[in-house]
Design an enzyme around this catalytic site. Structure first.
Site, PDB file in Angstrom:
ATOM      1  N   ARG A 208       0.834  -1.216   0.000  1.00  0.00           N
ATOM      2  CA  ARG A 208       0.000   0.000   0.000  1.00  0.00           C
ATOM      3  C   ARG A 208       0.865   1.260   0.000  1.00  0.00           C
ATOM      4  NH1 ARG A 208      -3.922  -3.170  -1.735  1.00  0.00           N
ATOM      5  NH2 ARG A 208      -4.559  -4.682  -0.186  1.00  0.00           N
ATOM      6  N   ASN A 250       2.584  -7.627   7.782  1.00  0.00           N
ATOM      7  CA  ASN A 250       2.572  -8.941   7.119  1.00  0.00           C
ATOM      8  C   ASN A 250       4.034  -9.351   7.032  1.00  0.00           C
ATOM      9  OD1 ASN A 250      -0.195  -8.974   6.739  1.00  0.00           O
ATOM     10  ND2 ASN A 250      -0.053  -7.908   4.781  1.00  0.00           N
ATOM     11  N   LYS A 329       0.665  -8.531  13.986  1.00  0.00           N
ATOM     12  CA  LYS A 329      -0.601  -8.834  13.319  1.00  0.00           C
ATOM     13  C   LYS A 329      -0.759 -10.347  13.388  1.00  0.00           C
ATOM     14  CE  LYS A 329      -2.702  -8.553   8.663  1.00  0.00           C
ATOM     15  NZ  LYS A 329      -2.609  -7.880   7.342  1.00  0.00           N
ATOM     16  N   GLU A 333      -5.770 -12.106   8.181  1.00  0.00           N
ATOM     17  CA  GLU A 333      -5.424 -12.149   6.765  1.00  0.00           C
ATOM     18  C   GLU A 333      -4.261 -13.100   6.490  1.00  0.00           C
ATOM     19  OE1 GLU A 333      -4.968  -7.968   5.703  1.00  0.00           O
ATOM     20  OE2 GLU A 333      -7.130  -7.790   5.442  1.00  0.00           O
ATOM     21  N   ARG A 366      -2.226  -5.935  17.271  1.00  0.00           N
ATOM     22  CA  ARG A 366      -3.306  -5.339  16.467  1.00  0.00           C
ATOM     23  C   ARG A 366      -4.643  -6.080  16.650  1.00  0.00           C
ATOM     24  NH1 ARG A 366      -2.504  -5.024  10.878  1.00  0.00           N
ATOM     25  NH2 ARG A 366      -3.044  -2.832  10.614  1.00  0.00           N
ATOM     26  N   LYS A 407      -7.795  -0.173  14.708  1.00  0.00           N
ATOM     27  CA  LYS A 407      -8.082   0.736  13.587  1.00  0.00           C
ATOM     28  C   LYS A 407      -9.251   1.646  13.952  1.00  0.00           C
ATOM     29  CE  LYS A 407      -6.226  -2.014   9.798  1.00  0.00           C
ATOM     30  NZ  LYS A 407      -6.352  -2.486   8.420  1.00  0.00           N
ATOM     31  N   ASP A 412     -11.898  -0.956   7.715  1.00  0.00           N
ATOM     32  CA  ASP A 412     -10.527  -0.885   7.219  1.00  0.00           C
ATOM     33  C   ASP A 412     -10.210   0.465   6.587  1.00  0.00           C
ATOM     34  OD1 ASP A 412      -7.981  -1.644   6.560  1.00  0.00           O
ATOM     35  OD2 ASP A 412      -8.549  -2.816   4.800  1.00  0.00           O
ATOM     36  N   GLU A 434      -5.335   3.397  15.486  1.00  0.00           N
ATOM     37  CA  GLU A 434      -4.489   3.300  14.294  1.00  0.00           C
ATOM     38  C   GLU A 434      -5.153   4.047  13.130  1.00  0.00           C
ATOM     39  OE1 GLU A 434      -3.313  -0.708  13.263  1.00  0.00           O
ATOM     40  OE2 GLU A 434      -2.482  -0.106  11.342  1.00  0.00           O
ATOM     41  N   GLU A 440      -4.377   4.367   0.939  1.00  0.00           N
ATOM     42  CA  GLU A 440      -4.869   3.134   0.318  1.00  0.00           C
ATOM     43  C   GLU A 440      -6.275   3.303  -0.257  1.00  0.00           C
ATOM     44  OE1 GLU A 440      -4.887  -0.279   2.911  1.00  0.00           O
ATOM     45  OE2 GLU A 440      -5.881  -1.546   1.432  1.00  0.00           O
ATOM     46  N   GLU A 565     -14.627  12.097  -0.731  1.00  0.00           N
ATOM     47  CA  GLU A 565     -15.770  11.281  -0.284  1.00  0.00           C
ATOM     48  C   GLU A 565     -16.960  11.483  -1.227  1.00  0.00           C
ATOM     49  OE1 GLU A 565     -17.779  12.699   3.276  1.00  0.00           O
ATOM     50  OE2 GLU A 565     -18.265  10.645   3.850  1.00  0.00           O
TER      51      GLU A 565
HETATM   52  C1  GCV Z   1      -0.764  -4.866   5.795  1.00  0.00           C
HETATM   53  C2  GCV Z   1      -5.822  -3.977   4.704  1.00  0.00           C
HETATM   54  C3  GCV Z   1      -4.799  -3.755   3.625  1.00  0.00           C
HETATM   55  C4  GCV Z   1      -3.648  -4.716   3.759  1.00  0.00           C
HETATM   56  C5  GCV Z   1      -3.039  -4.544   5.158  1.00  0.00           C
HETATM   57  C6  GCV Z   1      -4.140  -4.789   6.178  1.00  0.00           C
HETATM   58  C7  GCV Z   1      -3.663  -4.562   7.595  1.00  0.00           C
HETATM   59  O1  GCV Z   1      -6.460  -5.198   4.529  1.00  0.00           O
HETATM   60  O2  GCV Z   1      -5.430  -3.866   2.377  1.00  0.00           O
HETATM   61  O3  GCV Z   1      -2.711  -4.438   2.767  1.00  0.00           O
HETATM   62  O4  GCV Z   1      -1.979  -5.427   5.356  1.00  0.00           O
HETATM   63  O5  GCV Z   1      -5.209  -3.907   5.954  1.00  0.00           O
HETATM   64  O6  GCV Z   1      -3.940  -3.503   8.130  1.00  0.00           O
HETATM   65  O7  GCV Z   1      -3.026  -5.429   8.155  1.00  0.00           O
END
Ligand code: GCV
Length: 734
Positions: A208, A250, A329, A333, A366, A407, A412, A434, A440, A565
């Site tokens: 991102r 990640n 994390k 995902e 997270r 978050k 997201d 966060e 993104e 927006e």
């Molecule tokens: C780092 C979203 C983003 C992912 C990101 C994820 C996160 O899904 O698209 O790229 O991964 O958030 O915050 O962990």
């Protein structure tokens, strides 16, 4: 004009908000710096900054070394600016001291610089006992008989105080300069980098990231030349950021090894952040004991796993004694986590926290945990509910060196989301909110989208305690009702995903620098006016520019978040971005039949997600009063979040008086007209800002107009085709 070009006419790195010219008011003065005996590398940075500024702008610098005899009062006061580290009597949590008077202070031995403070301020500070009351990072600026004096309790406070003088410019030296006491609200003000060492086949070098490659990594390793990191650290220190995680949450195979084989390189990076008051953190894989240690399990209850983490932390701190800690994390995902072993997230986080504890480190764990393998046919599973359902029951179970990183919205980082109810649900847990500086979902740094107003709304949202405790107060450990004593409320901090890369302008779109700046300044002072911060950024970035520059930048940027927006997903429904283009551009049904769980449910009659307790997923029930009732009831739900909470017919009339579908038609078309008008406004600045910067913004604006037009036409046409309702204004629909 070509201020970004060097003598050879090639591009140099843009100085962002710290060009030499921004230091002219300070640099042309006679400055005395007394950093005290324990000022360390940050104290040296203050001296270096003032040395550089005075050398450039004709001022003078006197450095009073530790132990050196104090000059007499008259020679102290012959300086225009005195920067001094004085005593600090106690170390309260930062933030708390902003609102609550400190308790009675124990007797302190006099600090060698205290008489200097008395001389410089003409007795003003010592007379009020002011210098004894400093908390970390705090500074006091006073103007006394023609001298501006910044007194801080430690070197970082002095660095922040010095940059405060830079921001104020000439005003800092005028007789109407107002005395201030300043300190950050949140104890941790962090940036997370989603940078990979290896270029990821799908996500690239920076996940991102929209500003080129990583400033930390190239060619599969930590860069030899880290000069961009040094310059970045300077930028961050100037706005009060004090923590940086340097790799993607990640955590892939190569990046996992930063924790072990890569430590010497991490130490090189930490060495560059340290002089600017910034501590270095690593994102780590929960599976490290297996992946790196060769153990058969990563189960938190396994003694070998516990010993592995303890030894790993010992090695980190032997190499980097002021290392900040880990960002994790887990079970999210595809990242490994404690669920694989039948453990919960408190078990997982505490495992790492106990390894860091002897060294004073912290785990940022997270809360972004949800089922990304959902069946779109299953209408009962609601991604918005997930973080609360997983984490709220764990309140009180996390060790005190765990911060749960949440978050700001339940989904997201959408352009518009309600505030995550998790932030109100865990009063016995240290929480961090966060944010996402990288764009993104807000135009990939191809679109002008100044996010200060969004973050200001998030931080100021009065989520808890009968709508008296806003998000900034929750994450800073401050009570809601101002007359309530603070006690020992847990404090976490404010964190965000960085938008920086190795691009000449740092952020791809030069105007996206303002987002990084505003993030740091709001993390320091969440109540600051975001438009005033933008103005501050303009003044620093374009010092001495023609007044039309300031005016035009406000025209383009002040409301650019709302404009963005208005041409993208309507009324809080979210997404509608194109999954095939990394979330760029419109694709109304892009996530409608996918496994990720973020849908709009538009049909021929209406649109929106029913998240009510009465008839929907029950998500509104996760909020405290009065928000639960307000969101549940169609009559009181705010327009901008209507489709997040309710499924309504296209003819539903908004509080604004328009029907939902006419609102969708109108605001998309109006917003594109606004963006189109920016092109000429910007063109008129040709010659008034650096050429390369002007050209880059011109190119990005052309793309913004193209993309916004595409959004307008697809969204308007989609809803016309679904609903059959014509646009009352008769503007084209396809
Ligand atoms: C780092 C979203 C983003 C992912 C990101 C994820 C996160 O899904 O698209 O790229 O991964 O958030 O915050 O962990």
């Amino acid at each position: 004009m070509s201020a970004t070009d060097n003598a050879l006419g090639t591009a140099t790195v843009h100085p962002a908000w710290l060009p030499d010219a921004a230091f002219a008011p300070l640099g042309s003065r006679r400055v005395l710096v007394a950093v005290g005996p324990d000022a360390g590398p940050v104290g040296a940075t203050v001296v270096d900054e003032v040395r550089r500024a005075t050398a450039t702008h004709g001022g003078s610098l006197t450095v009073l070394a530790p132990g050196e005899a104090l000059p007499d009062a008259a020679s102290v006061r012959s300086h225009d600016l005195v920067l001094v580290v004085a005593s600090r009597a106690h170390t309260r949590g930062s933030g708390a001291a902003r609102q609550v008077p400190p308790p009675a202070l124990a007797e302190q031995p006099p600090h060698p610089n205290d008489p200097l403070v008395a001389a410089a301020t003409d007795g003003a500070l010592v007379a009020t006992g002011g210098v004894a009351d400093f908390s970390p990072d705090m500074f006091v600026r006073v103007r006394a008989a023609g001298t501006t004096v910044v007194v801080a309790g430690d070197a970082t406070g002095l660095l922040y105080g010095m940059h405060d003088v830079v921001r104020l410019g000439e005003t800092a030296f005028g007789d109407c300069a107002i005395d201030v006491t300043d300190l950050p609200v949140a104890p941790v003000r962090m940036l997370d980098h989603w940078d990979n060492i290896d270029v990821h086949p799908v996500m690239g070098q920076v996940e991102r990231g929209y500003a080129g490659g990583s400033i930390f990594y190239a060619d599969g390793r930590v860069r030899e030349d880290l000069s961009r990191v040094a310059a970045y650290a300077r930028l961050l220190g100037s706005i009060g950021i004090n923590a940086v995680a340097i790799n993607n949450v990640n955590v892939h195979r190569t990046e996992a090894r930063l924790l072990t084989d890569g430590l010497a390189d991490v130490a090189r990076v930490a060495d560059l952040f340290r002089p600017h008051g910034v501590r270095t953190y690593l994102s780590v894989s929960f599976a490290s004991p297996v992946v790196l240690g060769g153990l058969p399990t990563s189960d938190p209850a396994d003694p070998d796993v516990q010993a592995w983490w303890a030894a790993a932390a010992d090695r980190v701190y032997a190499t980097i004694p002021d290392f900040g800690g880990f960002v994790v994390k887990a079970d999210s995902e595809g990242q490994p986590g404690p669920f694989a072993y039948g453990r919960d997230h408190a078990d997982g986080a505490n495992l790492l926290a106990r390894a860091l504890r002897p060294h004073g480190g912290t785990v940022f764990w997270r809360a972004f945990v949800y089922n990304h393998e959902q069946d779109w046919r299953d209408r009962r599973t609601d991604r918005a509910r997930a973080a609360y359902d997983h984490f709220a029951p764990l309140d009180g179970r996390f060790d005190d060196n765990v911060v749960l990183q949440v978050k700001y919205g339940p989904i997201d980082f959408q352009t518009r989301e309600p505030i995550s109810p998790v932030l109100a649900a865990m009063p016995r847990t240290r929480l961090a909110v966060e944010l996402q500086v990288t764009q993104e979902y807000t135009g990939h740094q191809k679109h002008v989208c100044y996010l200060g107003p969004l973050w200001s709304q998030v931080l100021g949202f009065p989520l808890a305690e009968d709508a008296t405790r806003d998000v900034a107060r929750i994450v800073s450990g401050l009570p809601g009702h101002r007359d309530t004593p603070s006690g020992d409320l847990p404090a976490g901090g404010i964190t965000a995903v960085s938008n920086v890369g190795d691009d000449e302008f740092w952020t791809g779109h030069p105007l996206a620098q303002a987002n990084l700046y505003a993030y740091g300044r709001l993390a320091w002072e969440p109540e600051a006016d975001p438009v005033a911060l933008l103005d501050e950024w303009i003044g620093l970035t374009f010092p001495g520019a023609d007044p039309r520059v300031r005016e035009t930048l406000h025209t383009l940027m002040d409301h650019s978040w709302l404009t963005y927006e208005a041409y993208t997903a309507p009324l809080g429904v979210g997404f509608m971005v194109d999954p095939g283009r990394m979330h760029y551009g419109p694709n109304v049904d892009g996530y409608e039949y996918s496994k990720w769980g973020t849908y709009h449910f538009a049909d021929r009659d209406g649109i929106g997600v029913d998240r009510t307790v009465a008839t929907g997923t029950g998500y509104t029930g996760q909020y405290p009063a009065p928000w639960r009732e307000m969101y549940e009831d169609l009559a009181t739900c705010p327009d901008e979040l209507l489709l997040f909470f309710h499924h309504v017919p296209y003819g539903h009339v908004l509080h604004s008086g328009k029907t939902v579908v006419q609102h969708i038609y109108d605001s998309r078309a109006d917003a594109v007209d606004v963006v189109t008008s920016w092109v000429d406004a910007w063109a008129a600045l040709d010659g008034l800002v650096p050429d390369r910067l002007h050209a880059r913004v011109t190119e990005r604006l052309a793309e913004q107009v193209r993309s916004a037009t595409e959004w307008r036409d697809q969204v308007r046409s989609y809803f016309f085709r679904k609903s059959g309702v014509p646009d009352a204004t008769g503007r084209p629909i396809y």
